[in-house]
Scaffold this active site. Sequence first.
Site, PDB file in Angstrom:
ATOM      1  N   SER A   9     -19.544  49.703   2.283  1.00 60.28           N
ATOM      2  CA  SER A   9     -21.064  49.690   2.494  1.00 60.28           C
ATOM      3  C   SER A   9     -21.658  50.058   1.127  1.00 60.28           C
ATOM      4  O   SER A   9     -21.696  51.225   1.061  1.00 60.28           O
ATOM      5  CB  SER A   9     -21.716  50.226   3.767  1.00 60.28           C
ATOM      6  OG  SER A   9     -23.072  50.223   3.861  1.00 60.28           O
ATOM      7  N   HIS A  33     -20.362  45.038   1.776  1.00 57.09           N
ATOM      8  CA  HIS A  33     -21.374  44.906   2.768  1.00 57.09           C
ATOM      9  C   HIS A  33     -22.759  45.460   2.136  1.00 57.09           C
ATOM     10  O   HIS A  33     -22.880  46.487   1.576  1.00 57.09           O
ATOM     11  CB  HIS A  33     -21.068  45.868   3.868  1.00 57.09           C
ATOM     12  CG  HIS A  33     -21.782  45.816   5.085  1.00 57.09           C
ATOM     13  ND1 HIS A  33     -21.836  44.923   6.169  1.00 57.09           N
ATOM     14  CD2 HIS A  33     -22.936  46.678   5.365  1.00 57.09           C
ATOM     15  CE1 HIS A  33     -22.923  45.275   6.914  1.00 57.09           C
ATOM     16  NE2 HIS A  33     -23.679  46.287   6.645  1.00 57.09           N
ATOM     17  N   ASP A  35     -26.614  46.171   2.909  1.00 53.20           N
ATOM     18  CA  ASP A  35     -27.716  46.508   3.743  1.00 53.20           C
ATOM     19  C   ASP A  35     -29.127  46.234   3.102  1.00 53.20           C
ATOM     20  O   ASP A  35     -29.351  46.710   2.320  1.00 53.20           O
ATOM     21  CB  ASP A  35     -27.437  47.876   4.213  1.00 53.20           C
ATOM     22  CG  ASP A  35     -26.215  48.279   5.251  1.00 53.20           C
ATOM     23  OD1 ASP A  35     -26.035  47.478   5.779  1.00 53.20           O
ATOM     24  OD2 ASP A  35     -25.561  49.154   4.955  1.00 53.20           O
ATOM     25  N   MET A  37     -32.955  46.024   4.106  1.00 52.55           N
ATOM     26  CA  MET A  37     -33.847  46.665   5.152  1.00 52.55           C
ATOM     27  C   MET A  37     -35.421  46.286   4.786  1.00 52.55           C
ATOM     28  O   MET A  37     -35.678  45.991   3.453  1.00 52.55           O
ATOM     29  CB  MET A  37     -33.851  47.703   5.466  1.00 52.55           C
ATOM     30  CG  MET A  37     -32.421  48.305   5.883  1.00 52.55           C
ATOM     31  SD  MET A  37     -32.191  49.949   6.299  1.00 52.55           S
ATOM     32  CE  MET A  37     -30.230  50.173   6.388  1.00 52.55           C
ATOM     33  N   HIS A  66     -26.464  41.803   5.281  1.00 49.66           N
ATOM     34  CA  HIS A  66     -26.629  42.279   6.665  1.00 49.66           C
ATOM     35  C   HIS A  66     -28.032  42.452   6.703  1.00 49.66           C
ATOM     36  O   HIS A  66     -28.709  43.500   6.108  1.00 49.66           O
ATOM     37  CB  HIS A  66     -26.084  43.860   7.046  1.00 49.66           C
ATOM     38  CG  HIS A  66     -26.451  44.277   8.239  1.00 49.66           C
ATOM     39  ND1 HIS A  66     -26.068  45.721   8.662  1.00 49.66           N
ATOM     40  CD2 HIS A  66     -27.059  43.780   9.427  1.00 49.66           C
ATOM     41  CE1 HIS A  66     -26.535  45.862   9.806  1.00 49.66           C
ATOM     42  NE2 HIS A  66     -27.168  44.686  10.243  1.00 49.66           N
ATOM     43  N   MET A  68     -31.548  43.565   8.081  1.00 51.44           N
ATOM     44  CA  MET A  68     -32.068  44.276   9.193  1.00 51.44           C
ATOM     45  C   MET A  68     -33.694  44.169   8.713  1.00 51.44           C
ATOM     46  O   MET A  68     -34.356  45.039   8.353  1.00 51.44           O
ATOM     47  CB  MET A  68     -31.961  45.612   9.088  1.00 51.44           C
ATOM     48  CG  MET A  68     -30.274  45.791   9.672  1.00 51.44           C
ATOM     49  SD  MET A  68     -29.633  47.544   9.037  1.00 51.44           S
ATOM     50  CE  MET A  68     -28.972  47.078   7.584  1.00 51.44           C
ATOM     51  N   MET A 138     -23.507  47.225  15.892  1.00 53.23           N
ATOM     52  CA  MET A 138     -23.973  48.558  15.451  1.00 53.23           C
ATOM     53  C   MET A 138     -23.326  49.427  16.168  1.00 53.23           C
ATOM     54  O   MET A 138     -23.927  49.543  17.347  1.00 53.23           O
ATOM     55  CB  MET A 138     -25.606  48.307  15.168  1.00 53.23           C
ATOM     56  CG  MET A 138     -26.255  47.102  14.434  1.00 53.23           C
ATOM     57  SD  MET A 138     -25.354  47.125  12.678  1.00 53.23           S
ATOM     58  CE  MET A 138     -25.579  48.888  12.225  1.00 53.23           C
ATOM     59  N   ASP A 176     -19.848  48.436  12.670  1.00 53.24           N
ATOM     60  CA  ASP A 176     -20.881  48.986  11.403  1.00 53.24           C
ATOM     61  C   ASP A 176     -21.500  50.359  11.888  1.00 53.24           C
ATOM     62  O   ASP A 176     -22.661  50.143  12.743  1.00 53.24           O
ATOM     63  CB  ASP A 176     -21.970  47.825  11.094  1.00 53.24           C
ATOM     64  CG  ASP A 176     -22.958  48.349   9.722  1.00 53.24           C
ATOM     65  OD1 ASP A 176     -22.501  49.504   9.162  1.00 53.24           O
ATOM     66  OD2 ASP A 176     -23.732  47.587   9.432  1.00 53.24           O
TER      67      ASP A 176
END
Length: 222
Positions: A9, A33, A35, A37, A66, A68, A138, A176
Site C-alpha cells: 500500500s 495498491h 489509496d 480518498m 482503491h 474511497m 476492508m 485490506d
Amino acid sequence: MRSLLFSPSLMSADLLNLAKSLEDVAPVSDMLHFDIMDGHFAPNLTLAPDTVKAVRPATSLPLDAHLMVTTPERYLDQLIAAGADYITLHAETIVANSFRTINMLHERGVKVGIALNPATPVEFAKEYLPLVDMVTVMTVDIGYGGQKLIPQMLRKISALVDFRAASGAKYIIQADGGVNENTCEEIAAAGADALVIGRGLFRTDMPIEESVARWKALRGER
Ligand code: DX5
Ligand code: ZN
C-alpha cells in the site's frame, strides 16, 4: 503461509523517495495498491489518480486504484488514462450505477474490484459479485494505515470463498487493513488470495530491507 499475492500500500511508502520505495519492495510486490480518498467517504486525503500516472512508467506490475470517494464515476476516465489495471470501487458508493459502471470498465479493458466496508455484508453486493475480478474485504475502517485488524472480517473472507464456489464467480479475495506478520496467517487460513500491506511492510521499527526479508520468509522464499 500459503503463497498469497502481496500488494504493498503506497500510501505508507516513503513518498519523498517513492521510486526507491518501489524498488525496495519489488521482491514482495505482485500488485501495487493506491489509496485514493476524498475526505468525505473516507476521513482522510491520501494518493490521487496522478500518483497512479506517475508510477505507471516505472513498473509493469498491475496497479490497483482503491477509490474511497463518494462519487467514483468522476475519476474513472482519469484513472483509465493513468494506466490503472484494476479499479476498486466501494459497493456503498455505486448503488445507483453498479452494473453500468462494472460493464463500462470491462468494456474499456479495466479489471474491476469491489471493496466492502467492515459494516457492509457480502449479501449487499451479491447480485454483481459474479461479474467482478477482485473483492477487497476492508479488514479495518477506511481512512488510515496502521490500524488493528477487525477479527469479524475473517468470517466475511470465508463467506466470500463459499459464495464464489456456490455462484461460479471467479474473483480473487483481497484483505485490506491491519495485515502484518501476526495477522497474515489467520487471514490466509480464512481464504484470502491477496494481501494489501501498508504499515506492516513499510515499518517504522526496522529498515525496509529487513521487513521485505521477513515477508519473503513468510511466503517460504529466501
Ligand atoms: C485504509 C486503506 C488501506 C491502508 C492499509 O483506508 O484502504 O489500504 O493503506 O494500511 P495498513 O496495512 O497499514 O493497515
Ligand atoms: Zn486500500
